[in-house]
Write a protein that holds these residues in place. Structure first.
Motif, PDB file in Angstrom:
ATOM      1  N   THR A 359       0.842  -1.211   0.000  1.00 11.73           N
ATOM      2  CA  THR A 359       0.000   0.000   0.000  1.00 11.73           C
ATOM      3  C   THR A 359       0.872   1.255   0.000  1.00 11.73           C
ATOM      4  N   ASN A 360       2.083   1.125   0.514  1.00 15.10           N
ATOM      5  CA  ASN A 360       2.952   2.302   0.593  1.00 15.10           C
ATOM      6  C   ASN A 360       3.536   2.695  -0.756  1.00 15.10           C
ATOM      7  N   ARG A 361       3.442   1.799  -1.727  1.00 18.08           N
ATOM      8  CA  ARG A 361       4.019   2.114  -3.034  1.00 18.08           C
ATOM      9  C   ARG A 361       3.214   3.232  -3.710  1.00 18.08           C
ATOM     10  N   PRO A 362       1.895   3.021  -3.939  1.00 15.23           N
ATOM     11  CA  PRO A 362       1.142   4.148  -4.528  1.00 15.23           C
ATOM     12  C   PRO A 362       1.207   5.395  -3.656  1.00 15.23           C
ATOM     13  N   ASP A 363       1.263   5.200  -2.350  1.00 19.29           N
ATOM     14  CA  ASP A 363       1.369   6.337  -1.432  1.00 19.29           C
ATOM     15  C   ASP A 363       2.631   7.155  -1.754  1.00 19.29           C
ATOM     16  N   GLY A 364       3.750   6.461  -1.941  1.00 14.85           N
ATOM     17  CA  GLY A 364       5.028   7.119  -2.239  1.00 14.85           C
ATOM     18  C   GLY A 364       4.971   7.839  -3.585  1.00 14.85           C
ATOM     19  N   TYR A 365       4.356   7.171  -4.583  1.00 18.77           N
ATOM     20  CA  TYR A 365       4.266   7.798  -5.911  1.00 18.77           C
ATOM     21  C   TYR A 365       3.350   9.029  -5.868  1.00 18.77           C
ATOM     22  N   ASN A 366       2.245   8.913  -5.101  1.00 17.53           N
ATOM     23  CA  ASN A 366       1.327  10.059  -5.010  1.00 17.53           C
ATOM     24  C   ASN A 366       1.985  11.260  -4.352  1.00 17.53           C
ATOM     25  N   ILE A 367       2.766  11.003  -3.305  1.00 19.11           N
ATOM     26  CA  ILE A 367       3.334  12.159  -2.590  1.00 19.11           C
ATOM     27  C   ILE A 367       4.370  12.859  -3.479  1.00 19.11           C
ATOM     28  N   ILE A 368       5.045  12.079  -4.308  1.00 23.44           N
ATOM     29  CA  ILE A 368       6.024  12.721  -5.205  1.00 23.44           C
ATOM     30  C   ILE A 368       5.300  13.545  -6.279  1.00 23.44           C
ATOM     31  N   ASP A 369       4.135  13.063  -6.737  1.00 21.75           N
ATOM     32  CA  ASP A 369       3.340  13.891  -7.665  1.00 21.75           C
ATOM     33  C   ASP A 369       2.950  15.202  -6.994  1.00 21.75           C
ATOM     34  N   THR A 370       2.556  15.103  -5.717  1.00 17.87           N
ATOM     35  CA  THR A 370       2.158  16.301  -4.969  1.00 17.87           C
ATOM     36  C   THR A 370       3.351  17.248  -4.815  1.00 17.87           C
ATOM     37  N   VAL A 371       4.489  16.683  -4.453  1.00 17.00           N
ATOM     38  CA  VAL A 371       5.701  17.501  -4.293  1.00 17.00           C
ATOM     39  C   VAL A 371       6.025  18.189  -5.629  1.00 17.00           C
ATOM     40  N   ALA A 372       5.906  17.440  -6.733  1.00 17.25           N
ATOM     41  CA  ALA A 372       6.234  18.013  -8.048  1.00 17.25           C
ATOM     42  C   ALA A 372       5.305  19.180  -8.376  1.00 17.25           C
ATOM     43  N   GLU A 373       4.023  19.017  -8.005  1.00 19.97           N
ATOM     44  CA  GLU A 373       3.060  20.101  -8.241  1.00 19.97           C
ATOM     45  C   GLU A 373       3.444  21.362  -7.483  1.00 19.97           C
TER      46      GLU A 373
END
Ligand code: NAP
Length: 435
Positions: A359-373
């Motif tokens: 479950t932490n994998r999509p979590d990690g990818y999502n937070i990086i998308d947020t950081v990029a934004e």
């Protein structure tokens, strides 16, 4: 160049680093800080030592760790060696991936008696966490009570039940293996405040209880709902309940050569732990479910004589000074991972202790998308060079990933026959092996 600091080197930390690499390629430098000299958090200290296949995911994290733009900075305590404010000055984004290593408190009378342990401590003890190496749980009593109906309760019951031979191939630390070898325990009672349909136990983990050499599970068939009602359950939980039905049908004759009984006590909430200077018994209230499937007391209570209580009722993220925190849920106050400008959280620190490692994998990818934004790259952050200068000034002895590989090599070299490693349980021993 983007500079990202991730605090915590468990699954959430490494998936986030992997996502940052994929998103930003060569245009990012990621530092993963950990207060311990060894990486992988929950994989090393939470996942049960007899579940080595789950621990194999560390190989994936290692690939990330060994790349040029990601660095492990072990033996650094955020809040002591370096503050969040300082990190925010040095990095474009600071992401808290600190997991949930603290126990949710068992808030009943007597919970502070010697012989009562939270699962963080007990699991940490058999997994060689330096904070719990000296726990010395009293394993000389006949009855252990476990509170909670989740997978951690199952891990604890199974570890208490296994023979030495059943730990072959595991990395349970020797200090635990030696005292678990010849247990006095005859009964392990698992208290669930709700019923069989409300358990948080997954089928594979529950099914393992049926295959133990010296222990066998016991379920009272009167606690099981009408079998027709199982059809309404999600497939996973339905499978788990099927295991409970199989446990209820185990014939008494089969129990004859089993010295340990793992008793499921449903609709049973602990209300007090009693004893003269140590745990001697636990008082339990009989519960029923209301129309929202919440447990409510019936007023009827009974006691179970026991010498140890292990509370497996969930975990919390440790708060950090100055970082907004949601006390009720034991995690950082956040909106989709955003805490404050430039400060984020991910994994259990963001959403609380639920789900699997994956479950932490999509979590990690999502937070990086947020950081990029969000990321406004000033280009003038010092990143890892700034951190190194600060830590050198404070004489912090950092442990790199290559240093960790030396620790790992030493752990492999000192493993007992058939074991993947014998973990060091003292920080000073880890540091000594890293040089
Ligand atoms: P969990 O799944 O949240 O289960 C906690 C249990 O404690 C629930 O049965 C809950 O009952 C009960 N509880 C909470 N407060 C209580 C109280 N005051 N009195 C009595 N009972 C109480 O937590 P966990 O077992 O710590 O597991 C954490 C996460 O790690 C989960 O996602 C779990 O699946 C995962 N995990 C996975 C594995 C694996 O896959 N092998 C192994 C270990 C852990 P209610 O439902 O009534 O609240």
């Amino acid at each position: 160049m983007r500079h990202i600091a991730i605090i915590g080197s468990g699954p959430a930390g490494y998936y986030t680093a992997e996502a940052a690499q994929k998103k930003f390629g060569d245009d990012v430098r990621v530092d993963i800080l950990d207060r311990l000299p060894v990486p992988f958090g929950l994989i090393r200290f939470g996942v049960a030592p007899d579940h080595q296949s789950i621990k194999a995911v560390a190989g994936r994290y290692e690939k990330v760790a060994l790349s040029d733009n990601v660095r492990f900075v072990g033996n650094v305590t955020v809040g002591k060696d370096v503050s969040i404010d300082e990190l925010q000055t040095l990095y474009d984004a600071v992401i808290l991936a600190t997991g949930a290593p603290n126990d949710r408190p068992l808030d009943i009378a007597g919970a502070d008696l010697p012989g009562v342990f939270g699962s963080a401590a007990f699991v940490g003890w058999y997994n060689g966490h330096p904070d719990y190496a000296d726990l010395r749980p009293p394993l000389d009593g006949r009855h252990v009570v476990i509170v909670g109906n989740g997978n951690v309760a199952l891990d604890v019951a199974r570890i208490l039940s296994k023979t030495r031979a059943e730990f072959d191939g595991s990395d349970i630390v020797s200090h635990a293996l030696d005292v678990l070898e010849d247990p006095a325990v005859e009964d392990i009672t698992i208290l669930g405040r709700r019923g069989p349909h409300q358990i948080a136990m997954t089928p594979k983990e529950l099914g393992e209880l049926a295959h133990l050499q010296r222990a066998t599970p016991r379920v009272d068939k009167d606690d099981l709902p009408d079998i027709g009602e199982d059809a309404l359950l999600e497939p996973g939980i339905r499978k788990s309940v099927t295991h409970l039905r199989e446990f209820a049908a185990i014939p008494e004759a089969f129990r004859a050569d089993k010295v340990i009984s793992i008793n499921f006590d449903f609709f049973a909430a602990p209300v007090a732990i009693e004893g003269d200077g140590k745990v001697e018994r636990i008082r339990v209230e009989r519960m029923r479910l209301d129309d929202q499937y919440r447990s409510v007391g019936t007023g009827e209570s009974y006691t179970i004589d026991c010498s140890m209580v292990i509370s497996c009722i969930g975990y919390q993220t440790p708060p950090i000074d100055g970082v907004p925190y949601e006390h009720g849920r034991g995690r950082f106050a956040n909106l989709d991972g955003r805490i404050l400008p430039g400060l984020y959280c991910v994994g259990w620190a963001r959403r609380g202790p639920s789900g699997t490692i994956g479950t932490n994998r999509p979590d990690g990818y999502n937070i990086i998308d947020t950081v990029a934004e969000d990321m406004a790259i000033s280009g003038d952050k010092d990143g890892r060079a700034g951190l190194d200068a600060l830590l050198a000034l404070r004489k912090v002895d950092i442990v790199t990933f290559n240093d960790w590989k030396k620790i790992e090599e030493a752990e492999i070299a000192r493993a007992r026959d058939g074991a993947p490693r014998e973990k060091f349980v003292r920080i000073e021993d880890m540091i000594a092996a890293s040089h």
